[in-house]
Design a protein around this motif. Structure first.
Motif, PDB file in Angstrom:
ATOM      1  N   ILE A  36       0.838  -1.196   0.000  1.00  0.00           N
ATOM      2  CA  ILE A  36       0.000   0.000   0.000  1.00  0.00           C
ATOM      3  C   ILE A  36       0.876   1.251   0.000  1.00  0.00           C
ATOM      4  N   ALA A  37       1.735   1.393   1.012  1.00  0.00           N
ATOM      5  CA  ALA A  37       2.494   2.639   1.106  1.00  0.00           C
ATOM      6  C   ALA A  37       3.950   2.346   1.465  1.00  0.00           C
ATOM      7  N   CYS A  38       4.525   3.211   2.275  1.00  0.00           N
ATOM      8  CA  CYS A  38       5.961   3.174   2.563  1.00  0.00           C
ATOM      9  C   CYS A  38       6.417   1.788   3.038  1.00  0.00           C
ATOM     10  N   SER A  40       5.531  -1.002   2.272  1.00  0.00           N
ATOM     11  CA  SER A  40       5.645  -2.025   1.240  1.00  0.00           C
ATOM     12  C   SER A  40       7.066  -2.084   0.694  1.00  0.00           C
ATOM     13  N   ILE A  41       7.784  -0.958   0.749  1.00  0.00           N
ATOM     14  CA  ILE A  41       9.178  -0.980   0.292  1.00  0.00           C
ATOM     15  C   ILE A  41      10.014  -1.827   1.256  1.00  0.00           C
ATOM     16  N   GLU A  42       9.708  -1.717   2.549  1.00  0.00           N
ATOM     17  CA  GLU A  42      10.425  -2.555   3.504  1.00  0.00           C
ATOM     18  C   GLU A  42      10.001  -4.013   3.363  1.00  0.00           C
ATOM     19  N   MET A  44       9.314  -5.331   0.485  1.00  0.00           N
ATOM     20  CA  MET A  44      10.112  -5.768  -0.660  1.00  0.00           C
ATOM     21  C   MET A  44      11.541  -6.048  -0.237  1.00  0.00           C
ATOM     22  N   ALA A  45      12.074  -5.165   0.633  1.00  0.00           N
ATOM     23  CA  ALA A  45      13.452  -5.345   1.095  1.00  0.00           C
ATOM     24  C   ALA A  45      13.567  -6.645   1.885  1.00  0.00           C
ATOM     25  N   ASN A  75      -1.180   2.782   5.172  1.00  0.00           N
ATOM     26  CA  ASN A  75      -2.410   3.334   5.724  1.00  0.00           C
ATOM     27  C   ASN A  75      -3.591   2.999   4.829  1.00  0.00           C
ATOM     28  N   PRO A 109       0.917   8.768  11.857  1.00  0.00           N
ATOM     29  CA  PRO A 109       0.924  10.231  11.858  1.00  0.00           C
ATOM     30  C   PRO A 109      -0.334  10.831  11.242  1.00  0.00           C
ATOM     31  N   CYS A 133       7.766   2.981  11.753  1.00  0.00           N
ATOM     32  CA  CYS A 133       7.372   3.892  10.677  1.00  0.00           C
ATOM     33  C   CYS A 133       8.536   4.144   9.749  1.00  0.00           C
ATOM     34  N   PRO A 134       8.820   3.265   8.839  1.00  0.00           N
ATOM     35  CA  PRO A 134       8.304   1.899   8.739  1.00  0.00           C
ATOM     36  C   PRO A 134       9.113   0.945   9.606  1.00  0.00           C
ATOM     37  N   ARG A 136      11.597  -2.008  10.629  1.00  0.00           N
ATOM     38  CA  ARG A 136      12.769  -2.534   9.939  1.00  0.00           C
ATOM     39  C   ARG A 136      12.494  -3.970   9.481  1.00  0.00           C
ATOM     40  N   PRO A 137      13.238  -4.455   8.492  1.00  0.00           N
ATOM     41  CA  PRO A 137      13.018  -5.837   8.036  1.00  0.00           C
ATOM     42  C   PRO A 137      13.157  -6.857   9.169  1.00  0.00           C
TER      43      PRO A 137
ATOM     44  N   VAL B  33      -1.063   1.469  -5.191  1.00  0.00           N
ATOM     45  CA  VAL B  33      -2.482   1.186  -5.201  1.00  0.00           C
ATOM     46  C   VAL B  33      -3.211   1.998  -6.265  1.00  0.00           C
ATOM     47  N   LEU B  55      -4.766   6.126  -1.796  1.00  0.00           N
ATOM     48  CA  LEU B  55      -3.756   6.384  -0.770  1.00  0.00           C
ATOM     49  C   LEU B  55      -3.826   7.839  -0.320  1.00  0.00           C
ATOM     50  N   TRP B  66      -0.068  21.757  11.735  1.00  0.00           N
ATOM     51  CA  TRP B  66       1.202  21.472  12.407  1.00  0.00           C
ATOM     52  C   TRP B  66       2.136  22.655  12.238  1.00  0.00           C
ATOM     53  N   ARG B  77       6.904  10.910   4.158  1.00  0.00           N
ATOM     54  CA  ARG B  77       5.941   9.852   3.813  1.00  0.00           C
ATOM     55  C   ARG B  77       5.257  10.093   2.475  1.00  0.00           C
ATOM     56  N   TYR B  80       7.980   8.178  -0.643  1.00  0.00           N
ATOM     57  CA  TYR B  80       8.777   7.463   0.369  1.00  0.00           C
ATOM     58  C   TYR B  80      10.050   6.859  -0.207  1.00  0.00           C
ATOM     59  N   PHE B 139      16.019  -7.622  -9.759  1.00  0.00           N
ATOM     60  CA  PHE B 139      15.428  -7.106  -8.529  1.00  0.00           C
ATOM     61  C   PHE B 139      16.294  -7.481  -7.321  1.00  0.00           C
ATOM     62  N   PHE B 143      18.579  -4.894  -4.989  1.00  0.00           N
ATOM     63  CA  PHE B 143      18.316  -4.738  -3.565  1.00  0.00           C
ATOM     64  C   PHE B 143      19.561  -4.976  -2.728  1.00  0.00           C
ATOM     65  N   GLU B 147      20.683  -2.175  -0.074  1.00  0.00           N
ATOM     66  CA  GLU B 147      20.899  -2.410   1.350  1.00  0.00           C
ATOM     67  C   GLU B 147      22.199  -1.763   1.809  1.00  0.00           C
ATOM     68  N   ARG B 160      16.337   4.064   7.869  1.00  0.00           N
ATOM     69  CA  ARG B 160      16.527   3.419   6.577  1.00  0.00           C
ATOM     70  C   ARG B 160      15.778   4.136   5.462  1.00  0.00           C
ATOM     71  N   MET B 161      14.571   4.556   5.748  1.00  0.00           N
ATOM     72  CA  MET B 161      13.751   5.100   4.665  1.00  0.00           C
ATOM     73  C   MET B 161      13.223   6.499   4.934  1.00  0.00           C
TER      74      MET B 161
END
Lengths: 161, 377
Positions: A36-38, A40-42, A44-45, A75, A109, A133-134, A136-137, B33, B55, B66, B77, B80, B139, B143, B147, B160-161
């Motif tokens: 869905i969001a951020c 999902s990259i983790e 994938m990792a 989310n 958030p 958030c997010p 870690r693997p 999505v 999303l 804020w 976010r 990302y 892929f 990766f 990493e 990390r992100m």
């Protein structure tokens, strides 16, 4: 020799059918590829080279009909909630859900804003909550291991430590 | 009518029929999505209409409640995959509003982490695009490299992100001394991976057959749709904000702006791989010229920019990332509008996908390089 003391020949392992079924279920958790969001990259990792989901029997499937595990990696808003529910309903029993990341756990958030579902457990039942958030693997792998433990002991409520 | 004849007429009817097919929002190739309502006739796409909003996270509305420094982690976010560039666009806007001078060392550090971010983002795109076209192995290789770069980013930012590294008036902290030898090694590896990718994927016959002449975007159409980033450069327009309207210290570095000729999926892929090499070049120059000094300007704890409005744009890995910020003099922005390159680039999808085959549609969508977090905001 009577049956009670030596029911089988040596080399045969005894177990219950439940145990075998649970063991095979936890060893081949196929997860739905549904980023869905951020987070999902983790996801994938975690599936890729360094962390390698395959070690735990986790292989991604593109279709919900073939998957046992749904990783809600992001989310969920009001528009997505219907889709999420539909996807969950399409998955074959038994099925499990891990809420990955703060957004899926509680809204993160974005909690309280006009379009958000604050926590995916309002839509589908969640087995393991994984904050971060997010996350870690390593944390994602830990959540999967906790779920596997839960599958092995279904009679115990909550996640076994 | 015999059975064979019946089947023949039926399949004839099916060929004539226009089918409406839902693509997504859960689909392995939508890169998130995205939902596309596709009308297909036989194997050919008549129309493809993106449906957004799966999303939508109310980012712009949340930002109005804020304070200025609080919004920095929220911008992570959005896109990302390139969190640093989001932060950068936002802090540039606030600094412009405040009239703040950023220390030179901080500018150089921003360039280093920003370009690392571009490499990270393009690497993921390379892997995901190969996956879209049916190749799984690139892929995993990509990766592996990502990493290593994540380790570097972790050393600098602690995450990390989603980094939350840039601050209004500078960066959170200085680069640690052990960063530099590791960076040198990592850049060598990245260039090696880029060469490998070039040899094994870009020069692969199957890859070329799947991407050459597919999804052609003519330069004038690209201009009409305000396309930016590798998508525009693939069409042969050498427009890069780092070169055309230099922000930060980009006017001090020597780098090329790679462009394509045909504007097809292949040219976009080549542009992105070449950009990785150029980013590595920029990082090396920035490390060599890194000045000493402070990394953060003196900024009051409560930031209240004077009333006014400002637009800043930077070159994110996906194109022109703009921030339109309106202040009413209070501690919170009155309005924060995000000009997301993915959102703008996605508009052209129906134009370039019309008439394509269904399988090629995946190649076209992948080549746009959308991030749904940024599209829906």
């Amino acid at each position: 020799m009577d049956l009670i003391h030596a029911p089988f020949v040596p080399g045969v392992i005894q177990t219950t059918v439940d145990q075998v079924i649970n063991w095979s279920r936890k060893s081949s958790l196929w997860y739905m590829l549904y980023g869905i969001a951020c987070c999902s990259i983790e996801m994938m990792a975690t599936g890729a080279s360094r962390y390698d989901f395959d070690r735990f029997g986790l292989i991604y499937r593109g279709s919900p009909r073939q998957s046992d595990l749904m990783l809600v990696t992001g989310n969920v808003n009001l528009k997505m909630a219907k889709v999420l529910k539909q996807l969950y309903d399409q998955m074959a029993e038994p099925k499990w859900v891990i809420a990955v990341g703060s957004c899926a756990v509680s809204g993160g958030p974005f909690r309280g804003s006009y379009n958000m579902v604050d926590g995916v457990d309002q839509v589908v039942p969640v087995d393991v909550y994984l904050p971060g958030c997010p996350p870690r693997p390593e944390a994602l792998l830990d959540a999967v291991l906790k779920l596997q433990r839960k599958i092995m002991r279904p009679q115990r409520q909550g996640v076994a430590s | 009518m015999t059975t064979a004849e019946k089947t023949a007429t039926q399949s004839e009817e099916v060929l004539e029929q226009v089918l409406t097919v839902n693509f997504g929002p859960q689909h392995p190739s939508t890169h998130g999505v995205l939902r596309v309502v596709a009308r297909i006739r036989g194997e050919y796409l008549q129309d493809a209409e993106p449906d957004l909003g799966y999303l939508h996270r109310c980012f712009e509305k949340i930002a109005e409640g804020w304070t200025y420094p609080q919004i920095v982690p929220l911008t992570d976010r959005l896109d990302y995959l390139a969190a640093i560039t989001n932060e950068w666009a936002y802090v540039l806007a606030v600094e412009k509003l405040l009239g703040l001078q950023v220390p030179e060392r901080a500018e150089y550090i921003r360039v280093i982490v920003g370009e690392l971010q571009r490499i990270l983002s393009h690497l993921l795109w390379m892997g995901a695009y190969a996956l879209d076209l049916g190749a799984t192995t690139p892929f995993l290789y990509v990766f592996q490299e990502r990493e290593r770069l994540y380790d570097l980013m972790q050393l600098v930012t602690g995450a990390r992100m989603t980094y939350n590294y840039l601050r209004i008036g500078g960066v959170k902290r200085d680069l640690p001394p052990e960063f530099f030898p590791l960076l040198e090694k990592a850049l060598d590896n990245v260039l090696k991976v880029a060469d490998e990718y070039q040899a094994l994927v870009l020069e692969n016959v199957i890859f070329q057959a799947r991407t050459k002449g597919i999804g052609v975007l003519p330069p004038d159409l690209a201009r009409q749709y305000a396309i930016s980033g590798p998508m525009l450069r693939g069409s042969g327009v050498a427009w890069d904000l780092r070169r055309s309207e230099p922000y930060s210290v980009y006017d001090r570095f020597d780098f090329a702006v790679p462009t394509g000729q045909n504007g097809d999926c292949y040219d976009r892929a080549v542009c992105r791989v070449e950009e990785i090499r150029q980013s590595a070049r920029i990082i090396r120059q920035a490390v060599a010229g890194l000045p000493a000094g402070e990394v953060r300007a003196k900024v009051p704890a409560a930031i209240r920019p004077p009333a006014g409005e400002v637009y800043t744009a930077i070159e994110s890995p996906r194109g022109e990332l703009g921030v339109y910020l309106v202040s009413d003099g209070g501690p919170q922005p009155y309005r924060l509008k995000w000009r997301a390159p993915s959102f703008v680039n996605l508009q052209v999808l129906p134009e370039i996908a019309r008439g394509a085959k269904v399988a090629d549609f995946i190649a076209i969508l992948g080549s746009i390089d959308i991030i749904l977090g940024e599209v829906d905001r």
